[in-house]
Design a protein around this motif. Structure first.
Motif: not given
Lengths: 271, 271
Positions: A125, A150, A152, A155-157, B96-97, B123-128, B130, B145-146, B170
């Motif tokens: 990210y 997963n 999620g 959601d973004f990937q 930032k996990r 960190a948001p990369y893995m979505g909801k 996570s 993280l935005a 995000v």
């Protein structure tokens, strides 16, 4: 460890199996709880029993951090045990780290130097300057999250960014980073049909594939779409192997489960 | 700690300063190296000197992990010292996990239960799935993280996804997650002009803003665009305070630097 050494081990062992060492004290055989270090005792038994069937071990750092200092100590003992007794095995710190430049260098030092792992998983990210500090380490590998296994992940990937899914943008962009030859990628097995497209973008890179077994991914499908001339795959199984039995026979049952996967891999490799 | 308690502390101290405890043994005054635990000795001196001027402390876990077991021990001592002596201070594990569901729960336990931090960056990369495991903890806060303050933020975060920048996606998406009231967001100060748009999406949430000072961000600008009726800002400074002097007077000089920022904040709050 170099990529060529890893490929050579895969050919020798006829296996591209990675075993995930995700130790949860609620799930391990309860007789181990009386050991001084139950986490390490569990890992040691699994490693002693399965090292000839796999080419990689992958502790997920979350499971160790959750136990604080004693968890971190168990992680340290585990990686030192593997490096001392089985230096031919590729080691992955599944840590999913990533931070701004100088801070990523600290993480890289933690996993590559202090703990002497061969590789670490990293989240994309924060972009180029959060990943390049990891790539700067010679003969170490940075395994970038691309498409995770997963729910999620959608959601973004898989969202479209400038006409292309985000995970494909991550793959494309990462190829331009310095020392990108040290990159591998996480691609979930639950999305095997995506692997053909992924191979078009990164034909030569190794893929770490979680989600076979417990999460529903299919080994044959993953290999059909994801394998390249140098194999290029590390298939991870955690729960399906290490928690196959909760009794005193856990290590023997782990061998049986690992052997099943190794034999399936051997058949695929011989085709 | 509840959000209301944090707001009340901000009003009492007339400060929304967060001090980053990013301890690098190469940068701390060298006379501390003879201490049994130089990292903790440094942190203790900074905390003892500055606790009346800030409302939050934020150790970045990378700096502790880089020193292995002794680093993790120093982190543990630091958080316990803050919680014991200054329970009114909001604590942030800048880690930032982010991982798949059950693994994120392990991380949440590590930081919220074992170490007893009030919040953790994710960190948001893995979505909801996570992030929701972190959000499930009552009176704990997940700082997503935005828009980060580094150059690499432009690699993916500002790219257009379905007609809107990824970081805005995000923000929007995260509002729909379970217990989203427990969310705060990381927004870099080097991009203050983005804050107006961000406030349109998340008018009430707290923003953790790194990058003021060393990275070039401007406090006045950040407050102009980012402040809400409940302040809604935590401004982080690390190097600008803790490494302002490399000599034996480091803690006093840290006070001077923290006081400069606190006074600037007091003026802004009184407007």
């Amino acid at each position: 460890m170099t990529t060529n050494q890893l490929i050579s081990e895969i050919k020798k062992k006829q296996s591209f199996l990675c075993i995930g060492l995700d130790v949860d004290l609620n799930k391990i055989p309860q007789h181990l709880l009386k050991e001084e270090d139950p986490i390490f005792a569990f890992n040691k038994a699994i490693i002693d029993a399965t090292h000839h069937l796999c080419v990689a071990y992958k502790p997920n750092t979350a499971f160790y951090e959750a136990y604080g200092l004693k968890g971190w100590k168990a992680l340290e003992k585990t990686i030192r045990y593997i490096n001392k007794n089985h230096p031919e095995i590729f080691t992955i710190a599944d840590a999913k780290r990533g931070d701004i430049g100088n801070t990523s260098t600290m993480y890289a030092k933690a996993f590559f130097e202090d703990l002497a792992f061969d590789s670490v998983t990293v989240a994309p990210y924060m972009g180029k300057d959060s990943v390049e500090p990891f790539l700067a380490f010679e003969d170490k590998h940075t395994i970038l999250l691309a498409l995770t296994s997963n729910e999620g992940a959608f959601d973004f990937q898989t969202k479209t960014v400038d006409g292309k899914e985000l995970y494909k943008q991550v793959l494309e962009t990462s190829k331009t980073w310095k020392n990108s030859k040290n990159l591998m990628y996480v691609v979930g097995a639950t999305k095997a049909e995506y692997l053909a497209d992924i191979r078009n973008i990164i034909p030569d890179s190794f893929l770490l594939v979680p989600g076979v077994g417990a999460q529903g991914g299919n080994l044959q499908e993953v290999c059909k779409y994801g394998m390249n001339a140098q194999v290029g795959l590390l298939i991870n199984s955690s729960r399906g192997i290490i928690y196959a039995s909760k009794n005193e026979d856990f290590a023997q049952v782990a061998v049986t489960k690992a052997l099943e996967l190794q034999r399936e891999m051997q058949v695929i490799l011989s085709k």
